[in-house]
Design a protein around this motif. Structure first.
Motif, PDB file in Angstrom:
ATOM      1  N   ASP A 165     -37.685  35.770  26.353  1.00  0.00           N
ATOM      2  CA  ASP A 165     -38.708  35.438  27.344  1.00  0.00           C
ATOM      3  C   ASP A 165     -38.867  36.564  28.357  1.00  0.00           C
ATOM      4  OD1 ASP A 165     -40.243  33.148  27.105  1.00  0.00           O
ATOM      5  OD2 ASP A 165     -38.649  31.815  27.826  1.00  0.00           O
ATOM      6  N   SER A 166     -40.094  36.829  28.732  1.00  0.00           N
ATOM      7  CA  SER A 166     -40.415  37.695  29.869  1.00  0.00           C
ATOM      8  C   SER A 166     -40.849  36.809  31.027  1.00  0.00           C
ATOM      9  CB  SER A 166     -41.553  38.645  29.501  1.00  0.00           C
ATOM     10  OG  SER A 166     -42.740  37.907  29.247  1.00  0.00           O
ATOM     11  N   GLU A 167     -41.034  37.420  32.194  1.00  0.00           N
ATOM     12  CA  GLU A 167     -41.544  36.642  33.323  1.00  0.00           C
ATOM     13  C   GLU A 167     -42.876  35.997  32.975  1.00  0.00           C
ATOM     14  OE1 GLU A 167     -41.498  38.346  37.301  1.00  0.00           O
ATOM     15  OE2 GLU A 167     -40.155  39.912  36.568  1.00  0.00           O
ATOM     16  N   SER A 168     -43.745  36.752  32.322  1.00  0.00           N
ATOM     17  CA  SER A 168     -45.088  36.241  32.042  1.00  0.00           C
ATOM     18  C   SER A 168     -45.070  35.124  31.012  1.00  0.00           C
ATOM     19  CB  SER A 168     -46.008  37.370  31.589  1.00  0.00           C
ATOM     20  OG  SER A 168     -45.510  37.991  30.418  1.00  0.00           O
ATOM     21  N   SER A 169     -44.249  35.243  29.976  1.00  0.00           N
ATOM     22  CA  SER A 169     -44.210  34.192  28.957  1.00  0.00           C
ATOM     23  C   SER A 169     -43.594  32.913  29.518  1.00  0.00           C
ATOM     24  CB  SER A 169     -43.436  34.653  27.724  1.00  0.00           C
ATOM     25  OG  SER A 169     -42.072  34.905  28.024  1.00  0.00           O
ATOM     26  N   LEU A 170     -42.558  33.068  30.335  1.00  0.00           N
ATOM     27  CA  LEU A 170     -41.946  31.901  30.954  1.00  0.00           C
ATOM     28  C   LEU A 170     -42.905  31.268  31.959  1.00  0.00           C
ATOM     29  CD1 LEU A 170     -39.529  30.054  31.328  1.00  0.00           C
ATOM     30  CD2 LEU A 170     -38.558  31.738  32.920  1.00  0.00           C
ATOM     31  N   ALA A 171     -43.583  32.104  32.732  1.00  0.00           N
ATOM     32  CA  ALA A 171     -44.532  31.590  33.727  1.00  0.00           C
ATOM     33  C   ALA A 171     -45.656  30.801  33.059  1.00  0.00           C
ATOM     34  CB  ALA A 171     -45.113  32.735  34.541  1.00  0.00           C
ATOM     35  N   ALA A 172     -46.131  31.289  31.917  1.00  0.00           N
ATOM     36  CA  ALA A 172     -47.213  30.595  31.220  1.00  0.00           C
ATOM     37  C   ALA A 172     -46.775  29.217  30.746  1.00  0.00           C
ATOM     38  CB  ALA A 172     -47.696  31.435  30.046  1.00  0.00           C
ATOM     39  N   ARG A 173     -45.537  29.122  30.262  1.00  0.00           N
ATOM     40  CA  ARG A 173     -45.023  27.838  29.796  1.00  0.00           C
ATOM     41  C   ARG A 173     -44.867  26.859  30.964  1.00  0.00           C
ATOM     42  NH1 ARG A 173     -40.365  29.498  27.785  1.00  0.00           N
ATOM     43  NH2 ARG A 173     -41.533  30.687  26.257  1.00  0.00           N
ATOM     44  N   VAL A 174     -44.395  27.364  32.084  1.00  0.00           N
ATOM     45  CA  VAL A 174     -44.245  26.523  33.274  1.00  0.00           C
ATOM     46  C   VAL A 174     -45.612  26.096  33.808  1.00  0.00           C
ATOM     47  CG1 VAL A 174     -43.474  26.477  35.683  1.00  0.00           C
ATOM     48  CG2 VAL A 174     -41.998  27.475  33.913  1.00  0.00           C
ATOM     49  N   LEU A 175     -46.569  27.015  33.814  1.00  0.00           N
ATOM     50  CA  LEU A 175     -47.887  26.718  34.375  1.00  0.00           C
ATOM     51  C   LEU A 175     -48.569  25.577  33.626  1.00  0.00           C
ATOM     52  CD1 LEU A 175     -49.799  27.663  36.620  1.00  0.00           C
ATOM     53  CD2 LEU A 175     -50.884  29.161  34.942  1.00  0.00           C
ATOM     54  N   ALA A 176     -48.393  25.530  32.313  1.00  0.00           N
ATOM     55  CA  ALA A 176     -48.972  24.427  31.552  1.00  0.00           C
ATOM     56  C   ALA A 176     -48.424  23.090  32.023  1.00  0.00           C
ATOM     57  CB  ALA A 176     -48.689  24.629  30.061  1.00  0.00           C
ATOM     58  N   GLU A 177     -47.140  23.051  32.371  1.00  0.00           N
ATOM     59  CA  GLU A 177     -46.544  21.824  32.884  1.00  0.00           C
ATOM     60  C   GLU A 177     -47.017  21.526  34.310  1.00  0.00           C
ATOM     61  OE1 GLU A 177     -44.676  19.558  31.195  1.00  0.00           O
ATOM     62  OE2 GLU A 177     -45.314  20.835  29.532  1.00  0.00           O
TER      63      GLU A 177
END
Length: 218
Positions: A165-177
């Motif tokens: 995971d990168s910051e951006s990939s993790l952030a995208a997953r969190v943002l969906a939630e």
């Protein structure tokens, strides 16, 4: 039908969570009516998105007030009063609010934070989660109190931290939630289902409520 609670969304940027709240509130059965989107920055991208949705917007620039936070907040409150606002939803509003403001809106102001509070309050949450090596990360909706990211928790959603995971990939997953969680939690507040017990938020069951079904973390 119970009157919808008049709600303002406060933003400083693009308004991603604002858009999720606007989409939810487009349903007449949703218990919060978005009557104002206010930003402390005239260049906030979310203002145009709100205007396109037909929502009144306002700008109270924070920079001209310098360190006089109370004067800035007084100007904000004038706009809130002008629109008859009853509830506030912070959606990427990058200002620390004074104790006086938060107390005046106690129980009527919510915020979403991109971590599983009390872990990682403040900024750069995704980078800090990766650096800490946690296996679960996520987001939290909470009532706003004078302490930054310290208010009673209304709801949380967790996502796995994946290998690579990168910051951006993790952030995208969190943002969906975040987009799923925030409308539900705001609905609970608007319906009057939230009460405090010994500093913790408890969500009352209400058959037929319009809030999406989510597990109460309390």
């Amino acid at each position: 039908m119970t009157a919808r609670r008049r709600t303002a969304i406060l933003i400083s940027g693009r308004g991603s969570n604002m858009a999720a709240l606007l989409a939810a509130a487009a349903d007449p059965a949703y218990p919060a009516e978005i009557v104002l989107v206010l930003s402390n920055r005239a260049d906030a991208g979310g203002l145009a998105r709100a205007a396109e949705a037909g929502i009144p917007t306002a700008v109270v620039e924070s920079r001209p007030f310098g360190r006089d936070r109370a004067a800035f907040e007084a100007a904000v409150e004038q706009e809130l009063a002008r629109h008859g606002v009853e509830l506030i939803a912070l959606a990427g509003f990058m200002r620390v609010l004074t104790e006086g403001f938060t107390q005046r809106w106690a129980g009527r102001m919510v915020n979403i934070h991109p971590s599983l509070l009390p872990a990682f309050p403040g900024l750069d949450t995704h980078a800090r989660a990766l650096a800490a090596g946690v296996r679960l990360h996520g987001c939290t909706v909470h009532l706003v109190t004078p302490g930054v990211d310290e208010g009673p928790i209304l709801a949380q959603a967790a996502v796995p931290v994946l290998e690579g995971d990168s910051e951006s990939s993790l952030a995208a997953r969190v943002l969906a939630e975040e987009h799923r969680l925030y409308p539900a939690a705001l609905a609970w507040v608007a319906e009057g289902r939230v009460r405090l017990e010994e500093g913790r938020a408890v969500i009352a069951a209400q058959p037929g409520a319009s809030a999406p079904a989510l597990r109460n973390p309390a």
